[in-house]
Design a protein around this motif. Structure first.
Motif, PDB file in Angstrom:
ATOM      1  N   ASN A  95       0.840  -1.192   0.000  1.00 43.89           N
ATOM      2  CA  ASN A  95       0.000   0.000   0.000  1.00 43.89           C
ATOM      3  C   ASN A  95       0.878   1.247   0.000  1.00 43.89           C
ATOM      4  OD1 ASN A  95      -2.754  -1.029   0.176  1.00 43.89           O
ATOM      5  ND2 ASN A  95      -2.151  -1.813   2.176  1.00 43.89           N
ATOM      6  N   PRO A  96       0.545   2.253  -0.820  1.00 41.70           N
ATOM      7  CA  PRO A  96       1.384   3.450  -0.920  1.00 41.70           C
ATOM      8  C   PRO A  96       1.134   4.427   0.234  1.00 41.70           C
ATOM      9  CG  PRO A  96      -0.467   3.653  -2.412  1.00 41.70           C
ATOM     10  CD  PRO A  96      -0.576   2.285  -1.787  1.00 41.70           C
ATOM     11  N   LEU A  97       1.472   3.997   1.438  1.00 41.53           N
ATOM     12  CA  LEU A  97       1.183   4.781   2.633  1.00 41.53           C
ATOM     13  C   LEU A  97       2.237   5.858   2.850  1.00 41.53           C
ATOM     14  CD1 LEU A  97       0.189   1.944   5.122  1.00 41.53           C
ATOM     15  CD2 LEU A  97      -1.329   3.419   3.780  1.00 41.53           C
ATOM     16  N   VAL A  98       1.770   7.014   3.297  1.00 42.38           N
ATOM     17  CA  VAL A  98       2.655   8.105   3.707  1.00 42.38           C
ATOM     18  C   VAL A  98       2.429   8.323   5.194  1.00 42.38           C
ATOM     19  CG1 VAL A  98       3.251  10.529   3.415  1.00 42.38           C
ATOM     20  CG2 VAL A  98       2.528   9.173   1.432  1.00 42.38           C
ATOM     21  N   ILE A  99       3.467   8.058   5.987  1.00 39.65           N
ATOM     22  CA  ILE A  99       3.358   8.169   7.444  1.00 39.65           C
ATOM     23  C   ILE A  99       4.088   9.437   7.881  1.00 39.65           C
ATOM     24  CG2 ILE A  99       3.872   7.066   9.651  1.00 39.65           C
ATOM     25  CD1 ILE A  99       3.807   4.377   8.138  1.00 39.65           C
ATOM     26  N   THR A 100       3.332  10.367   8.439  1.00 40.39           N
ATOM     27  CA  THR A 100       3.914  11.649   8.845  1.00 40.39           C
ATOM     28  C   THR A 100       3.870  11.855  10.351  1.00 40.39           C
ATOM     29  OG1 THR A 100       1.781  12.732   8.487  1.00 40.39           O
ATOM     30  CG2 THR A 100       3.344  12.754   6.647  1.00 40.39           C
ATOM     31  N   SER A 101       3.178  10.961  11.058  1.00 40.80           N
ATOM     32  CA  SER A 101       3.026  11.130  12.497  1.00 40.80           C
ATOM     33  C   SER A 101       2.836   9.775  13.154  1.00 40.80           C
ATOM     34  CB  SER A 101       1.822  12.030  12.802  1.00 40.80           C
ATOM     35  OG  SER A 101       1.463  11.973  14.158  1.00 40.80           O
ATOM     36  N   GLU A 102       3.292   9.637  14.383  1.00 35.76           N
ATOM     37  CA  GLU A 102       3.108   8.394  15.121  1.00 35.76           C
ATOM     38  C   GLU A 102       1.706   8.280  15.699  1.00 35.76           C
ATOM     39  OE1 GLU A 102       6.100   7.982  18.074  1.00 35.76           O
ATOM     40  OE2 GLU A 102       7.764   7.811  16.640  1.00 35.76           O
ATOM     41  N   VAL A 103       0.982   9.369  15.745  1.00 34.22           N
ATOM     42  CA  VAL A 103      -0.342   9.348  16.377  1.00 34.22           C
ATOM     43  C   VAL A 103      -1.487   9.504  15.375  1.00 34.22           C
ATOM     44  CG1 VAL A 103       0.511  10.166  18.596  1.00 34.22           C
ATOM     45  CG2 VAL A 103      -0.193  11.829  16.869  1.00 34.22           C
ATOM     46  N   GLU A 104      -1.206  10.002  14.176  1.00 35.47           N
ATOM     47  CA  GLU A 104      -2.242  10.174  13.159  1.00 35.47           C
ATOM     48  C   GLU A 104      -2.224   9.004  12.182  1.00 35.47           C
ATOM     49  OE1 GLU A 104      -4.557  12.519  12.910  1.00 35.47           O
ATOM     50  OE2 GLU A 104      -3.843  13.433  14.790  1.00 35.47           O
ATOM     51  N   PRO A 105      -3.397   8.599  11.670  1.00 37.66           N
ATOM     52  CA  PRO A 105      -3.431   7.532  10.659  1.00 37.66           C
ATOM     53  C   PRO A 105      -2.647   7.949   9.414  1.00 37.66           C
ATOM     54  CG  PRO A 105      -5.634   7.957  11.516  1.00 37.66           C
ATOM     55  CD  PRO A 105      -4.754   9.065  12.030  1.00 37.66           C
ATOM     56  N   PRO A 106      -2.060   6.991   8.707  1.00 36.71           N
ATOM     57  CA  PRO A 106      -1.310   7.324   7.487  1.00 36.71           C
ATOM     58  C   PRO A 106      -2.239   7.800   6.380  1.00 36.71           C
ATOM     59  CG  PRO A 106      -1.527   4.949   7.710  1.00 36.71           C
ATOM     60  CD  PRO A 106      -2.062   5.543   8.977  1.00 36.71           C
ATOM     61  N   SER A 107      -1.681   8.548   5.450  1.00 38.47           N
ATOM     62  CA  SER A 107      -2.419   8.948   4.258  1.00 38.47           C
ATOM     63  C   SER A 107      -1.914   8.134   3.073  1.00 38.47           C
ATOM     64  CB  SER A 107      -2.239  10.445   3.989  1.00 38.47           C
ATOM     65  OG  SER A 107      -0.870  10.756   3.803  1.00 38.47           O
ATOM     66  N   LEU A 108      -2.539   8.308   1.921  1.00 37.75           N
ATOM     67  CA  LEU A 108      -2.159   7.575   0.717  1.00 37.75           C
ATOM     68  C   LEU A 108      -1.423   8.494  -0.249  1.00 37.75           C
ATOM     69  CD1 LEU A 108      -5.413   5.532   0.167  1.00 37.75           C
ATOM     70  CD2 LEU A 108      -3.160   4.549   0.560  1.00 37.75           C
ATOM     71  N   GLY A 109      -0.302   8.024  -0.771  1.00 32.61           N
ATOM     72  CA  GLY A 109       0.464   8.798  -1.738  1.00 32.61           C
ATOM     73  C   GLY A 109      -0.062   8.677  -3.151  1.00 32.61           C
ATOM     74  N   ILE A 110      -0.920   7.691  -3.396  1.00 30.52           N
ATOM     75  CA  ILE A 110      -1.555   7.479  -4.702  1.00 30.52           C
ATOM     76  C   ILE A 110      -3.022   7.186  -4.430  1.00 30.52           C
ATOM     77  CG2 ILE A 110      -1.542   6.158  -6.843  1.00 30.52           C
ATOM     78  CD1 ILE A 110       1.279   5.167  -6.046  1.00 30.52           C
TER      79      ILE A 110
END
Length: 229
Positions: A95-110
């Motif tokens: 999955n093209p996940l973008v993780i920017t925070s340890e507490v927020e759910p990841p977003s998608l890069g695509i």
């Protein structure tokens, strides 16, 4: 069957170990052949297990599993070598996940009008990409009986023979024919990839990863669309 698995994280090792368990020869691939996770996995999994670089694993397998972080998957497949992927089934579980925070759910890069599965297929047009298993945790991927009751795994890809090959492997993991939901061509990978946004919110509610989804429909309802649409 000889299978190359790209990625030495939790998902890659779970899939590689299960493939060895059901009787396949497996080469796990990493950026370097002296990766500690890689060496430990080989030692733990017996004579049918071997390790090497991404290129080593891709060259070894008649099927190649992409179990790398989706945001770097294309770079990894480049390192694996186009010549080592040509004509082969690529089982893409990333999955093209973008993780920017340890507490927020990841977003998608695509998302929306493209998917990682499609990008892999476009970049490696002679390979046969099949998207699957990306909508659940890795322990459920390799052993659906972890959960009681009926639940589904999705499959997307352009090549029927490649999808049949992947379905056979899924069957060896324990997925029944009635649980494998063929969505259609590789463009349908957009749906399962975007499902991850819902999955991450469900995790926050359930608070553990032992869950999956089941598609339930009434077979007696008149179809709203013609066959093939």
């Amino acid at each position: 069957m000889r299978i190359g698995v790209l990625g030495t994280g939790m998902v890659g090792k779970a899939i590689a170990s299960r493939l060895v368990e059901v009787g396949h020869e497996v080469r796990l691939g990493s950026r370097t052949s002296d990766n500690e996770n890689l060496l430990n996995w080989v030692e733990e999994n017996g004579e049918s297990a071997s390790g090497g670089t991404f290129a080593d694993a891709a060259a070894f397998g008649t099927v190649v599993v992409n179990a790398t972080r989706g945001i770097i998957s294309l770079d990894v497949l480049e390192a694996a070598g186009e010549e080592n992927l040509a004509g082969k089934t690529i089982m893409d579980v990333a999955n093209p996940l973008v993780i920017t925070s340890e507490v927020e759910p990841p977003s998608l890069g695509i998302l929306n009008d493209d998917s990682l599965g499609e990008r892999i297929q476009r970049r490696f047009p002679t390979a046969r990409v099949v998207k699957t298993l990306n909508t659940m945790n890795c322990d459920i991927m390799v052993n659906p009986k972890v959960l009681s009751g009926h639940h589904n795994v999705f499959v997307s890809g352009n090549d029927k023979a490649a999808k049949d090959e992947v379905a056979s492997l899924l069957g060896q993991f324990g997925w029944g024919e009635d649980t494998i939901f063929d969505l259609g061509d590789i463009t349908t990978a957009r749906g399962p990839e975007m499902f991850v946004a819902l999955y991450s919110r469900m995790f926050l509610k359930i608070r553990h990863l032992h869950f999956n989804i089941s598609v339930v429909w009434d077979p007696n309802v008149e179809p709203l669309l013609p066959e093939g649409v």
